[in-house]
Design a protein around this motif. Structure first.
Motif, PDB file in Angstrom:
ATOM      1  N   SER A 191       1.267   8.772   8.810  1.00  0.00           N
ATOM      2  CA  SER A 191       0.741   7.403   8.859  1.00  0.00           C
ATOM      3  C   SER A 191       0.329   6.929   7.473  1.00  0.00           C
ATOM      4  CB  SER A 191      -0.463   7.339   9.807  1.00  0.00           C
ATOM      5  OG  SER A 191      -0.117   7.792  11.095  1.00  0.00           O
ATOM      6  N   ILE A 192      -0.315   7.810   6.717  1.00  0.00           N
ATOM      7  CA  ILE A 192      -0.764   7.455   5.370  1.00  0.00           C
ATOM      8  C   ILE A 192       0.432   7.215   4.456  1.00  0.00           C
ATOM      9  CG2 ILE A 192      -1.973   8.332   3.328  1.00  0.00           C
ATOM     10  CD1 ILE A 192      -3.790   9.886   5.338  1.00  0.00           C
ATOM     11  N   SER A 193       1.467   8.048   4.591  1.00  0.00           N
ATOM     12  CA  SER A 193       2.647   7.922   3.729  1.00  0.00           C
ATOM     13  C   SER A 193       3.364   6.594   3.976  1.00  0.00           C
ATOM     14  CB  SER A 193       3.598   9.098   3.965  1.00  0.00           C
ATOM     15  OG  SER A 193       4.115   9.082   5.282  1.00  0.00           O
ATOM     16  N   VAL A 194       3.457   6.184   5.235  1.00  0.00           N
ATOM     17  CA  VAL A 194       4.092   4.904   5.557  1.00  0.00           C
ATOM     18  C   VAL A 194       3.289   3.759   4.944  1.00  0.00           C
ATOM     19  CG1 VAL A 194       4.660   3.303   7.430  1.00  0.00           C
ATOM     20  CG2 VAL A 194       5.199   5.737   7.660  1.00  0.00           C
ATOM     21  N   LYS A 195       1.975   3.874   4.986  1.00  0.00           N
ATOM     22  CA  LYS A 195       1.114   2.845   4.383  1.00  0.00           C
ATOM     23  C   LYS A 195       1.358   2.744   2.881  1.00  0.00           C
ATOM     24  CE  LYS A 195      -3.717   1.538   3.680  1.00  0.00           C
ATOM     25  NZ  LYS A 195      -5.133   1.916   3.843  1.00  0.00           N
ATOM     26  N   PHE A 196       1.471   3.887   2.193  1.00  0.00           N
ATOM     27  CA  PHE A 196       1.747   3.881   0.761  1.00  0.00           C
ATOM     28  C   PHE A 196       3.078   3.181   0.469  1.00  0.00           C
ATOM     29  CE2 PHE A 196      -0.951   7.840  -0.369  1.00  0.00           C
ATOM     30  CZ  PHE A 196      -2.039   7.029  -0.647  1.00  0.00           C
ATOM     31  N   ILE A 197       4.105   3.520   1.252  1.00  0.00           N
ATOM     32  CA  ILE A 197       5.435   2.935   1.032  1.00  0.00           C
ATOM     33  C   ILE A 197       5.402   1.420   1.236  1.00  0.00           C
ATOM     34  CG2 ILE A 197       7.816   2.858   1.871  1.00  0.00           C
ATOM     35  CD1 ILE A 197       7.496   5.841   2.619  1.00  0.00           C
ATOM     36  N   LEU A 198       4.776   0.966   2.337  1.00  0.00           N
ATOM     37  CA  LEU A 198       4.702  -0.460   2.623  1.00  0.00           C
ATOM     38  C   LEU A 198       3.920  -1.206   1.545  1.00  0.00           C
ATOM     39  CD1 LEU A 198       4.089  -0.446   6.494  1.00  0.00           C
ATOM     40  CD2 LEU A 198       6.193  -1.019   5.281  1.00  0.00           C
ATOM     41  N   GLU A 199       2.805  -0.632   1.100  1.00  0.00           N
ATOM     42  CA  GLU A 199       2.010  -1.263   0.046  1.00  0.00           C
ATOM     43  C   GLU A 199       2.818  -1.382  -1.238  1.00  0.00           C
ATOM     44  OE1 GLU A 199      -1.503   1.071  -0.339  1.00  0.00           O
ATOM     45  OE2 GLU A 199      -2.574   0.023   1.260  1.00  0.00           O
ATOM     46  N   GLY A 200       3.555  -0.315  -1.576  1.00  0.00           N
ATOM     47  CA  GLY A 200       4.368  -0.339  -2.792  1.00  0.00           C
ATOM     48  C   GLY A 200       5.449  -1.401  -2.721  1.00  0.00           C
ATOM     49  N   VAL A 201       6.125  -1.504  -1.576  1.00  0.00           N
ATOM     50  CA  VAL A 201       7.192  -2.499  -1.402  1.00  0.00           C
ATOM     51  C   VAL A 201       6.620  -3.917  -1.456  1.00  0.00           C
ATOM     52  CG1 VAL A 201       8.899  -3.420   0.206  1.00  0.00           C
ATOM     53  CG2 VAL A 201       8.697  -0.948  -0.107  1.00  0.00           C
ATOM     54  N   LEU A 202       5.498  -4.144  -0.762  1.00  0.00           N
ATOM     55  CA  LEU A 202       4.896  -5.491  -0.727  1.00  0.00           C
ATOM     56  C   LEU A 202       4.442  -5.926  -2.119  1.00  0.00           C
ATOM     57  CD1 LEU A 202       2.804  -5.309   2.589  1.00  0.00           C
ATOM     58  CD2 LEU A 202       4.865  -6.682   2.154  1.00  0.00           C
ATOM     59  N   HIS A 203       3.777  -5.021  -2.851  1.00  0.00           N
ATOM     60  CA  HIS A 203       3.317  -5.371  -4.196  1.00  0.00           C
ATOM     61  C   HIS A 203       4.491  -5.617  -5.126  1.00  0.00           C
ATOM     62  CE1 HIS A 203      -0.753  -3.180  -3.410  1.00  0.00           C
ATOM     63  NE2 HIS A 203      -0.756  -4.409  -2.983  1.00  0.00           N
ATOM     64  N   PHE A 204       5.559  -4.829  -4.956  1.00  0.00           N
ATOM     65  CA  PHE A 204       6.747  -5.009  -5.786  1.00  0.00           C
ATOM     66  C   PHE A 204       7.384  -6.368  -5.521  1.00  0.00           C
ATOM     67  CE2 PHE A 204      11.351  -4.700  -6.385  1.00  0.00           C
ATOM     68  CZ  PHE A 204      11.409  -4.299  -7.714  1.00  0.00           C
ATOM     69  N   LEU A 205       7.488  -6.757  -4.236  1.00  0.00           N
ATOM     70  CA  LEU A 205       8.081  -8.027  -3.875  1.00  0.00           C
ATOM     71  C   LEU A 205       7.239  -9.198  -4.384  1.00  0.00           C
ATOM     72  CD1 LEU A 205       9.292  -7.292  -0.228  1.00  0.00           C
ATOM     73  CD2 LEU A 205      10.694  -7.466  -2.292  1.00  0.00           C
ATOM     74  N   LYS A 206       5.917  -9.073  -4.257  1.00  0.00           N
ATOM     75  CA  LYS A 206       5.038 -10.149  -4.729  1.00  0.00           C
ATOM     76  C   LYS A 206       5.177 -10.362  -6.231  1.00  0.00           C
ATOM     77  CE  LYS A 206       1.384  -9.792  -1.226  1.00  0.00           C
ATOM     78  NZ  LYS A 206      -0.035  -9.428  -0.992  1.00  0.00           N
ATOM     79  N   GLY A 207       5.354  -9.248  -6.957  1.00  0.00           N
ATOM     80  CA  GLY A 207       5.472  -9.360  -8.411  1.00  0.00           C
ATOM     81  C   GLY A 207       6.805  -9.863  -8.887  1.00  0.00           C
ATOM     82  N   ASN A 208       7.801  -9.907  -7.975  1.00  0.00           N
ATOM     83  CA  ASN A 208       9.142 -10.318  -8.390  1.00  0.00           C
ATOM     84  C   ASN A 208       9.613 -11.586  -7.686  1.00  0.00           C
ATOM     85  OD1 ASN A 208      10.520  -7.969 -10.105  1.00  0.00           O
ATOM     86  ND2 ASN A 208       9.169  -7.031  -8.596  1.00  0.00           N
ATOM     87  N   ILE A 209       8.705 -12.229  -6.923  1.00  0.00           N
ATOM     88  CA  ILE A 209       9.072 -13.485  -6.264  1.00  0.00           C
ATOM     89  C   ILE A 209       8.529 -14.669  -7.096  1.00  0.00           C
ATOM     90  CG2 ILE A 209       8.669 -14.927  -4.245  1.00  0.00           C
ATOM     91  CD1 ILE A 209       8.659 -12.442  -2.553  1.00  0.00           C
TER      92      ILE A 209
END
Length: 209
Positions: A191-209
């Motif tokens: 559960s924690i690992s999925v949270k890390f992955i989702l947070e990383g993807v969301l922050h990456f997308l926010k920084g590149n939109i």
């Protein structure tokens, strides 16, 4: 950060290190040691684990900057690593990113097993190191970082009674009990690992939109 966040960090570290899961390996590689030697090995292991994780927490971000790795990419990579570990733990297996059968066989023949393989990679392995780096990167204040250091120290100190009582714990829980504990830790870690992955993807997308 609030108290709940620090509890979350503590549970995460304990789940990744999984000292109960290390008991069978510890008993195997210390079978020929005297009680005094075992206590000495355990104390050195705990010290090494705490030092490794503290150095990672306070120096890891500088290392990432040196190699030009942004924290979002590292968060995704760390999440994937933890997810792989959790899959092995859900199968009641020692994650191969920690150690494999050949390394465990070599450890039995070693005279000093406190730092390698007990401290690293079994307890303070790639998963634990990447996790404390990620948590440290999300703490902007000195007080938060000091609190993280305390959590690391407390988590490391919990290894001491677990390994000191490894023989009675192993007998009381048996293989089935230890496997159940490992699977529970694996579920939490997934559960924690999925949270890390989702947070990383969301922050990456926010920084590149």
């Amino acid at each position: 950060m609030d108290f709940t966040s620090f509890i979350h960090i503590f549970i995460t570290l304990i789940s990744i290190m999984n000292p109960l899961g290390v008991i069978p390996i510890f008993l195997a590689i210390t079978a020929d040691q005297s009680a005094h030697q075992k206590r000495s090995s355990i104390k050195r292991t705990v010290t090494a684990v705490i030092l490794i994780l503290l150095i990672s927490a306070y120096g890891g971000n500088y290392l990432l900057s040196f190699f030009g790795i942004d924290i979002d990419s590292f968060r995704i990579a760390g999440g994937i690593l933890l997810l792989l570990m959790s899959v092995h733990m859900l199968q009641a297996k020692t994650p191969t990113v920690k150690t494999n059968e050949n390394e465990q066989s070599e450890a039995v023949e070693k005279e000093d097993i406190a730092v390698v393989p007990l401290a690293i990679p079994l307890l303070a392995g790639p998963g634990s190191i990447s996790t404390v780096i990620l948590f440290s990167s999300s703490m902007p204040t000195l007080i938060d970082k000091l609190a993280l250091g305390i959590i690391i120290a407390v988590s490391g100190l919990l290894i001491l009674p677990t390994l000191l009582l490894s023989k009675p714990i192993g007998k009381r829980l048996g293989s089935t009990g230890l496997n159940i504990a490992t699977r529970i830790m694996g579920l939490i870690l997934a559960s924690i690992s999925v949270k890390f992955i989702l947070e990383g993807v969301l922050h990456f997308l926010k920084g590149n939109i």
